[in-house]
Design a protein around this motif. Structure first.
Motif: not given
Length: 273
Positions: A57-63, A96-102, A133-138
């Motif tokens: 469930a990793s991701g970059p620490s920058w945005l 692996v956590l991915s995203a709907v639409g890839v 997964a679809t995006p979270p509420h945030e």
């Protein structure tokens, strides 16, 4: 079962760790703060050794807009390091956590990164389950932060089916301790507009940010109008956005109050052939 959560201190990783521990599992939190770095690979072998399952469930620490183009490289390299370390440590299942639409959208940098992550994860020498997964509420506020310039930001008018992070974490926990299942998609129970989501969350946070919509015809021309919306069965919304924002952020959100009680339900889950 001993389960490692890579990115275990992040938005999804933290509640996932809690869900696994509530289920009685021995959880290893693999994150930079605990000495395991997916960017350099340092500490991953030690963290994942002896784990029966590994959830990435990793991701970059920058945005930021400047570094968004680096997402593809980040996720590809991280997937290689996590998959190899999990296999060396004796894991039998990689989630692996991915995203709907890839598989049907090409523009957003995050989806390009997740697509690269999926491709690399499937090459790992162990059985894998990809949870899209679809995006979270945030997510609306996240997009605003990514495109912010001064006091304004651009948010595309995409239709999405936001999923509460707690529900996603619970589903990932169930998948991690079960047999490999190939490819799954998880979506929230109802469709919302990304711009409205951004406005509500920013209002709850009391962030005075002017949102500008991208032209809808431009989105259609790029093939993005479908956004992250999936087509799950309709169910009562267990985590209405207004209640979620007010509860977590401690601030009022514009819009009428919701009368029905909030009851936890399992998110909609579709098996993809």
């Amino acid at each position: 079962m001993r389960v490692a959560v890579v990115g275990g201190t992040g938005r999804v990783g933290r509640p996932l760790v809690e869900a696994l521990r509530r289920g009685g599992h021995d959880v290893v939190v693999a994150a930079r703060s605990t000495g395991a770095d997916v960017v350099t690979g340092r500490g991953l072998d030690g963290a994942l050794r002896g784990c029966a399952a590994v959830v990435d469930a990793s991701g970059p620490s920058w945005l930021s807009t400047r570094r968004a183009r680096d997402l593809e490289g980040f996720f590809a390299a991280a997937a290689d390091r996590v998959g190899d370390a999990a296999a060396r440590g004796g894991a039998q299942h990689l989630v692996v956590l991915s995203a709907v639409g890839v598989d049907r959208l090409s523009g957003p940098p995050l989806l390009a990164g997740k697509r690269a992550q999926e491709e690399r994860a499937r090459r790992a020498p162990l059985r894998t389950t990809v949870v899209r997964a679809t995006p979270p509420h945030e997510a609306g506020a996240d997009v605003a932060a990514l495109t912010r310039e001064g006091d304004g930001a651009v948010v595309p008018p995409l239709l999405v089916q936001p999923l509460a992070v707690a529900d996603l974490a619970a589903e990932l926990a169930r998948v991690a301790v079960g047999p490999p299942r190939g490819l799954l998609e998880v979506a929230g129970p109802r469709t919302e507009d990304l711009v409205d989501m951004a406005r509500r969350t920013l209002s709850a946070r009391r962030e005075p940010l002017e949102l500008r919509e991208l032209a809808r015809h431009a989105l259609r021309r790029r093939g993005r109008r479908r956004g992250h919306a999936a087509r799950p069965r309709r169910r009562p919304d267990a985590h209405d956005l207004r209640q979620l924002a007010a509860r977590r952020l401690g601030a009022g959100v514009s819009g009428p109050p919701v009368a029905q009680p909030v009851r936890p339900t399992r998110p909609d889950l579709r098996r993809t052939p």
